[in-house]
Scaffold this motif. Structure first.
Motif, PDB file in Angstrom:
ATOM      1  N   ALA A  62       0.825  -1.214   0.000  1.00  0.00           N
ATOM      2  CA  ALA A  62       0.000   0.000   0.000  1.00  0.00           C
ATOM      3  C   ALA A  62       0.857   1.261   0.000  1.00  0.00           C
ATOM      4  N   GLU A  63       2.009   1.174  -0.636  1.00  0.00           N
ATOM      5  CA  GLU A  63       2.898   2.327  -0.769  1.00  0.00           C
ATOM      6  C   GLU A  63       2.426   3.194  -1.932  1.00  0.00           C
ATOM      7  N   GLU A  64       2.835   4.460  -1.926  1.00  0.00           N
ATOM      8  CA  GLU A  64       2.442   5.370  -3.001  1.00  0.00           C
ATOM      9  C   GLU A  64       3.230   5.105  -4.281  1.00  0.00           C
ATOM     10  N   LYS A  65       4.452   4.563  -4.146  1.00  0.00           N
ATOM     11  CA  LYS A  65       5.327   4.381  -5.306  1.00  0.00           C
ATOM     12  C   LYS A  65       5.811   2.935  -5.398  1.00  0.00           C
ATOM     13  N   THR A  66       6.001   2.512  -6.627  1.00  0.00           N
ATOM     14  CA  THR A  66       6.592   1.207  -6.899  1.00  0.00           C
ATOM     15  C   THR A  66       7.244   1.283  -8.269  1.00  0.00           C
ATOM     16  N   SER A  67       7.893   0.228  -8.663  1.00  0.00           N
ATOM     17  CA  SER A  67       8.459   0.177 -10.015  1.00  0.00           C
ATOM     18  C   SER A  67       8.245  -1.230 -10.568  1.00  0.00           C
ATOM     19  N   ILE A  68       8.134  -1.284 -11.893  1.00  0.00           N
ATOM     20  CA  ILE A  68       8.048  -2.575 -12.553  1.00  0.00           C
ATOM     21  C   ILE A  68       8.975  -2.564 -13.752  1.00  0.00           C
ATOM     22  N   GLU A  69       9.383  -3.750 -14.149  1.00  0.00           N
ATOM     23  CA  GLU A  69      10.270  -3.914 -15.290  1.00  0.00           C
ATOM     24  C   GLU A  69       9.635  -4.935 -16.223  1.00  0.00           C
ATOM     25  N   THR A  70       9.619  -4.627 -17.501  1.00  0.00           N
ATOM     26  CA  THR A  70       9.031  -5.531 -18.488  1.00  0.00           C
ATOM     27  C   THR A  70       9.984  -5.691 -19.670  1.00  0.00           C
ATOM     28  N   LYS A  71       9.780  -6.746 -20.425  1.00  0.00           N
ATOM     29  CA  LYS A  71      10.605  -6.978 -21.613  1.00  0.00           C
ATOM     30  C   LYS A  71      10.117  -6.176 -22.804  1.00  0.00           C
ATOM     31  N   ARG A  72       8.809  -5.834 -22.784  1.00  0.00           N
ATOM     32  CA  ARG A  72       8.200  -5.083 -23.881  1.00  0.00           C
ATOM     33  C   ARG A  72       7.523  -3.841 -23.314  1.00  0.00           C
ATOM     34  N   PRO A  73       7.360  -2.812 -24.140  1.00  0.00           N
ATOM     35  CA  PRO A  73       6.628  -1.634 -23.676  1.00  0.00           C
ATOM     36  C   PRO A  73       5.166  -1.991 -23.420  1.00  0.00           C
ATOM     37  N   LEU A  74       4.564  -1.313 -22.473  1.00  0.00           N
ATOM     38  CA  LEU A  74       3.171  -1.548 -22.113  1.00  0.00           C
ATOM     39  C   LEU A  74       2.306  -0.378 -22.555  1.00  0.00           C
ATOM     40  N   THR A  75       1.029  -0.658 -22.759  1.00  0.00           N
ATOM     41  CA  THR A  75       0.077   0.442 -22.925  1.00  0.00           C
ATOM     42  C   THR A  75      -0.337   0.886 -21.527  1.00  0.00           C
ATOM     43  N   ALA A  76      -0.967   2.033 -21.435  1.00  0.00           N
ATOM     44  CA  ALA A  76      -1.449   2.514 -20.134  1.00  0.00           C
ATOM     45  C   ALA A  76      -2.433   1.508 -19.541  1.00  0.00           C
ATOM     46  N   ALA A 118      -2.539   3.892 -25.412  1.00  0.00           N
ATOM     47  CA  ALA A 118      -1.270   4.522 -25.768  1.00  0.00           C
ATOM     48  C   ALA A 118      -0.103   3.699 -25.224  1.00  0.00           C
ATOM     49  N   VAL A 119       0.871   3.446 -26.072  1.00  0.00           N
ATOM     50  CA  VAL A 119       2.053   2.682 -25.675  1.00  0.00           C
ATOM     51  C   VAL A 119       3.022   3.604 -24.945  1.00  0.00           C
ATOM     52  N   ILE A 120       3.492   3.127 -23.801  1.00  0.00           N
ATOM     53  CA  ILE A 120       4.516   3.848 -23.032  1.00  0.00           C
ATOM     54  C   ILE A 120       5.832   3.252 -23.495  1.00  0.00           C
ATOM     55  N   GLY A 121       6.421   3.868 -24.514  1.00  0.00           N
ATOM     56  CA  GLY A 121       7.539   3.282 -25.231  1.00  0.00           C
ATOM     57  C   GLY A 121       8.915   3.529 -24.676  1.00  0.00           C
ATOM     58  N   SER A 152      11.400   3.890 -20.886  1.00  0.00           N
ATOM     59  CA  SER A 152      11.461   3.774 -19.437  1.00  0.00           C
ATOM     60  C   SER A 152      11.197   5.159 -18.874  1.00  0.00           C
ATOM     61  N   CYS A 153      10.275   5.261 -17.921  1.00  0.00           N
ATOM     62  CA  CYS A 153       9.895   6.591 -17.446  1.00  0.00           C
ATOM     63  C   CYS A 153       9.106   6.513 -16.149  1.00  0.00           C
ATOM     64  N   SER A 154       8.752   7.684 -15.642  1.00  0.00           N
ATOM     65  CA  SER A 154       7.878   7.800 -14.482  1.00  0.00           C
ATOM     66  C   SER A 154       6.444   7.938 -14.972  1.00  0.00           C
ATOM     67  N   VAL A 155       5.553   7.209 -14.323  1.00  0.00           N
ATOM     68  CA  VAL A 155       4.143   7.202 -14.688  1.00  0.00           C
ATOM     69  C   VAL A 155       3.338   7.545 -13.436  1.00  0.00           C
ATOM     70  N   GLU A 156       2.399   8.470 -13.578  1.00  0.00           N
ATOM     71  CA  GLU A 156       1.519   8.814 -12.467  1.00  0.00           C
ATOM     72  C   GLU A 156       0.104   8.366 -12.796  1.00  0.00           C
ATOM     73  N   ILE A 157      -0.563   7.819 -11.770  1.00  0.00           N
ATOM     74  CA  ILE A 157      -1.928   7.334 -11.940  1.00  0.00           C
ATOM     75  C   ILE A 157      -2.817   8.081 -10.959  1.00  0.00           C
ATOM     76  N   PHE A 158      -3.843   8.739 -11.490  1.00  0.00           N
ATOM     77  CA  PHE A 158      -4.731   9.556 -10.683  1.00  0.00           C
ATOM     78  C   PHE A 158      -6.118   8.932 -10.593  1.00  0.00           C
ATOM     79  N   PRO A 159      -6.714   8.948  -9.391  1.00  0.00           N
ATOM     80  CA  PRO A 159      -8.036   8.333  -9.220  1.00  0.00           C
ATOM     81  C   PRO A 159      -9.159   9.241  -9.716  1.00  0.00           C
ATOM     82  N   VAL A 160     -10.304   8.603  -9.936  1.00  0.00           N
ATOM     83  CA  VAL A 160     -11.522   9.356 -10.223  1.00  0.00           C
ATOM     84  C   VAL A 160     -11.825  10.180  -8.977  1.00  0.00           C
ATOM     85  N   LEU A 161     -12.151  11.441  -9.181  1.00  0.00           N
ATOM     86  CA  LEU A 161     -12.456  12.311  -8.056  1.00  0.00           C
ATOM     87  C   LEU A 161     -13.923  12.243  -7.721  1.00  0.00           C
ATOM     88  N   SER A 162     -14.212  12.325  -6.446  1.00  0.00           N
ATOM     89  CA  SER A 162     -15.600  12.378  -6.014  1.00  0.00           C
ATOM     90  C   SER A 162     -15.731  13.440  -4.945  1.00  0.00           C
TER      91      SER A 162
END
Length: 82
Positions: free
Chosen positions: A23-37, A65-68, A70-80
């Motif tokens: 339940a941390e705010e940040k993590t990292s992942i590594e993949t062999k291929r680029p991922l879409t969002a 969209a392909v994230i082609g 290595s980079c930082s990605v931010e994910i924002f929740p739906v606001l209520s």
């Protein structure tokens, strides 16, 4: 010759952080291929319906969209509100 892996530094904001390990705010992942969002969200087990935006360098991505790079990605929740 082996291709360089893709490394994504993930920041999940607000209530989305409970999907990340520990339940941390940040993590990292590594993949062999680029991922879409959208594929990135699936890899993190974050339901797309709970996400308002996925951004890279401040730019909002469409789910297909392909994230082609290595980079930082931010994910924002739906606001209520109320």
């Amino acid at each position: 010759m082996t291709a360089k892996p893709f490394r994504y530094q993930i920041t999940a904001h607000a209530n989305l952080r409970h999907y990340l390990p520990g339940a941390e705010e940040k993590t990292s992942i590594e993949t062999k291929r680029p991922l879409t969002a959208g594929t990135l969200l699936k890899a993190l087990c974050i339901p797309e319906c709970e996400v308002m935006a996925v951004t890279v360098c401040g730019k909002t991505l469409k789910m297909d969209a392909v994230i082609g790079v290595s980079c930082s990605v931010e994910i924002f929740p739906v606001l209520s509100g109320g």
